[in-house]
Design an enzyme around this catalytic site. Structure first.
Site, short mmCIF file in Angstrom:
data_model
loop_
_atom_site.label_atom_id
_atom_site.label_comp_id
_atom_site.label_asym_id
_atom_site.label_seq_id
_atom_site.Cartn_x
_atom_site.Cartn_y
_atom_site.Cartn_z
N CYS B 54 86.80 60.00 25.38
CA CYS B 54 87.97 59.65 26.17
C CYS B 54 87.66 58.53 27.16
CB CYS B 54 88.57 60.86 26.85
SG CYS B 54 87.37 61.95 27.56
N HIS B 102 71.90 49.42 27.36
CA HIS B 102 73.22 50.02 27.55
C HIS B 102 73.31 51.37 26.84
CE1 HIS B 102 77.53 50.16 28.30
NE2 HIS B 102 77.64 50.62 27.06
#
Lengths: 272, 437
Positions: B54, B102
């Site tokens: 989400c 990342h």
């Protein structure tokens, strides 16, 4: 003597308010403890002041403007201590102590002369009627302050912008409880104040109710609080609506207290 | 194929770069199968994997032409719903070590909306499992993702970033306290039985909430979850009635449309006698009508709103984040080292050096055991040993150097490296001098 005591109480309230404000911004627990201690000392000193004035004046000192405002402040202090005895309300002290200080300032500027009571007021009903009414106002003022805090906190949570107040104000539930507490103590006090006033009027003036402006406006105030309490218990009015109405009712109550004597003539207005 | 170097690239959007509304449109609601199938058709990709939660949608891939691959991916995954032009300003793009870093940060929950929350690792593992099954990940991404799991574990054990339990559920509890004061006599209702709801429920119980009711479309899952919390399971159809009793409602269904509207809640408030309701919508796309927040004594927070709450005590965690950043930098270096060694030349050098080292050491040892050996004899021994080495290494080296009809270079390198255990960290890296050895 009572003059000096009043100065002392005033100074102590000032220190307490300052300490509460420092706690409000710094959020250091040690300061809070000291602030509360200062407030309690100030309150005790204030109580002694009123007692001392009682002996000096020879009547219960709730007759002149100085005396009533001072007693109003004392009543507010009473309400605050009675509540924080039982519940934890973060930073209520900061708001209350400021209001108490404001009232004490008003009292300080009013004439502090002792007066000789006119025969009408020389009655055992005076301390009873006036103290009950003023104590009620003390609780209502606290309900109003709680309402203001509620609105500030509610706004923060609704708008989701967490600024100065979010962490410093207590939970909504606590503030709502405060409102409930103040109303359920203040309202019976006001009712009793009105009944004693009415009995006094019957005794002194012959009838229970004169439609004196003060009486009329007190009735308006009483109806407002009665309505609020009724809505709370039946429909479950709470939160924002209750907070707004508490503030509105407080404004009306303050008008009853100060405005009426300024704008209307009546036997209440002569002294207060 | 071998003309251009292969580059690991990671592109995506997260809660910092894109709005909830945009993320809702990008999220793979129907599962990974379809988008992964679309990716498998792209010839510009050597390896790929896709993560959709989400808070983020990310694609990591290996390609010799990252720019073309990037355009292909945006076209294949999002084209009809969101155009590349619309998406462009929100995308972040990392190459090589930045991409590695990342991904490690994501796995270690440093890039999460709620830093330190543990859900993301589970989501990452699931995404990897599906991508691996679909054949998207091979040598490089397999290694990278496995590494990211161990980095996450390292960060979790060596820093207190997860211990402070800062998560969506934490934020929910904080806010709940500001609304209700005390949670001990309050009741929670979970709509949807996802992992996030489960964690939130755990946290609420830990903070003394009185009871938990689970409402789910499939009752069986609700029953399972409810049993874990000593709660009650109800069907989704009973939602209206359940709202009478609940105080905190956490919604996380996968439904595509709203399941509660303002009017539904307004009706409930009357019979609740205005007791406050606190809604938390952690579903993407949203389950609850945003207008619900306009009602008196009703508070609605979606995941973006909760971020504001969590930000309040961020300072504490910054210190731990620095520590975690150091761990990640360290791991990125290790991974880069591995990646460099994946090229054939260093492997050849390393293999040679290793074998020669072993052989010469053995020659020396034997010479000592034989006793008096002349220099000439010793040289002859060494020469013989090295000749054996060369003969024996001839085929493995040829295997590395020449094209193979069914195995890629990486796979061959990887095989040789694992047979000879060349990735053992205790062995020193080959240096420039050894090239001429």
């Amino acid at each position: 003597m009572s003059f000096l005591l009043f100065q002392a109480s005033f100074t102590l309230y000032f220190l307490a308010a300052a300490a509460y404000l420092v706690f409000f911004f710094s959020e250091k627990a040690a300061i809070r403890k000291n602030a509360r201690l200062l407030f309690i000392v100030a309150f005790i000193c204030h109580s002694i002041t009123i007692t001392a004035r009682y002996f000096e004046a020879g009547y219960t000192p709730i007759a002149t403007h100085h005396e009533t405002v001072s007693f109003f402040a004392w009543g507010l202090g009473c309400g605050y201590l009675s509540f924080c005895w039982r519940y934890e309300v973060k930073n209520l002290g900061a708001f209350i102590s400021l209001l108490v200080l404001a009232l004490m300032t008003v009292a300080a500027f009013a004439s502090r002369d002792l007066v000789s009571l006119p025969p009408l007021l020389q009655s055992a009903w005076l301390p009873l009627h006036a103290s009950l009414s003023l104590l009620a106002y003390g609780f209502f003022a606290m309900a109003g302050v709680g309402g203001l805090m509620y609105l500030l906190q509610e706004r923060t949570i609704k708008r989701k912008r967490f600024g100065l107040f979010y962490s410093r104000l207590p939970s909504l539930e606590t503030l709502d409880k405060l409102n409930h507490h103040c109303l359920s103590v203040g309202f019976p006090l006001l009712t009793l104040g009105m009944i004693t006033g009415s009995l006094w009027a019957k005794q002194a003036l012959g009838t229970y109710w004169h439609w004196d402006p003060m009486e009329t406006w007190t009735l308006v105030t009483w109806l407002l609080y009665a309505g609020l309490i009724h809505q709370r218990f039946t429909v479950g009015w709470r939160g924002r609506q209750a907070a707004w109405l508490s503030i509105f009712a407080l404004v009306v109550a303050l008008f009853t207290y100060w405005g009426v004597s300024v704008f209307f003539a009546g036997y209440h207005g002569k002294f207060s | 194929m071998a003309n251009f170097p292969e580059i690991i690239t990671l592109i995506g959007v997260n809660h910092k770069t894109a709005s909830l509304e945009l993320r809702e449109r990008l999220a793979c609601n129907a599962g990974y199968d379809e988008p992964l199938a679309a990716l498998s058709k792209l010839t510009s990709l050597r390896e790929y994997y896709l993560l959709s939660t989400c808070n983020r949608v990310e694609i990591a891939f290996v390609s010799t032409e990252p720019e073309r691959a990037r355009a292909d991916i945006l076209e294949a995954l999002f084209a009809p719903a969101v155009t590349a032009e619309e998406l462009e300003p929100h995308i972040y793009h990392y190459g090589q070590s930045a991409a590695v870093e990342h991904l490690f940060r994501v796995a270690a929950s440093l890039d999460s909306m709620v830093v330190g929350e543990a859900q993301i690792l589970g989501q990452l593992k699931e995404a990897y499992r599906v991508a691996a099954k679909a054949g998207g990940t091979r040598l490089i991404l397999n290694k990278l993702l496995h590494k990211s799991f161990s980095v996450a574990k390292r960060v979790r054990t060596e820093t207190r970033i997860g211990a402070s339990a800062v998560s969506i559920s934490y934020a929910a509890v904080e806010l709940g306290r500001k609304i209700f004061g005390d949670l001990t006599n309050k009741h929670a209702l979970l709509i949807g039985a996802g992992e996030m709801a489960e964690l939130a429920a755990e946290h609420l119980l830990g903070n003394g909430i009185a009871s938990i009711v689970v409402a789910n479309r499939t009752l069986a899952r609700a029953v399972n979850l409810a049993r874990r919390f000593n709660g009650k399971a109800v069907a989704l159809a009973e939602l209206q009635e359940q709202l009478q009793h609940a105080d905190v409602i956490i919604s996380s269904t996968g439904a595509a449309e709203l399941i509660l509207r303002k009017e539904d809640v307004r009706r409930v408030m009357r019979s609740r006698r205005n007791r406050p309701l606190f809604f938390i919508d952690i579903a993407v796309p949203r389950d609850l009508d945003p207008a619900i927040n306009e009602l008196d004594n009703v508070y609605l927070y979606d995941i973006d709103d909760l971020q504001g709450v969590v930000e309040l005590n961020r300072a504490d965690r910054d210190r731990e984040a620095i520590k975690a950043g150091r761990i990640i930098a360290e791991e990125v270096l290790k991974f880069e080292y591995w990646l460099e060694n994946m090229a054939s030349t260093p492997t050849i050098i390393q293999l040679r050096t290793m074998i020669e080292d072993i052989v010469l050491t053995e020659v020396e040892k034997s010479a000592g055991r034989i006793g008096a050996v002349s220099d000439a004899q010793l040289q002859a021994l060494e020469k013989m040993a090295l000749a054996i080495t060369s003969r024996m290494l001839y085929h493995p080296l040829k295997y590395l150097k020449e094209e193979h009809h069914c195995l890629t270079l990486e796979e061959r390198i990887s095989m040789v490296r694992s047979i000879f255990e060349l990735d053992d960290a205790s062995r020193p890296a080959p240096t420039g001098d050894t090239l001429h050895a």
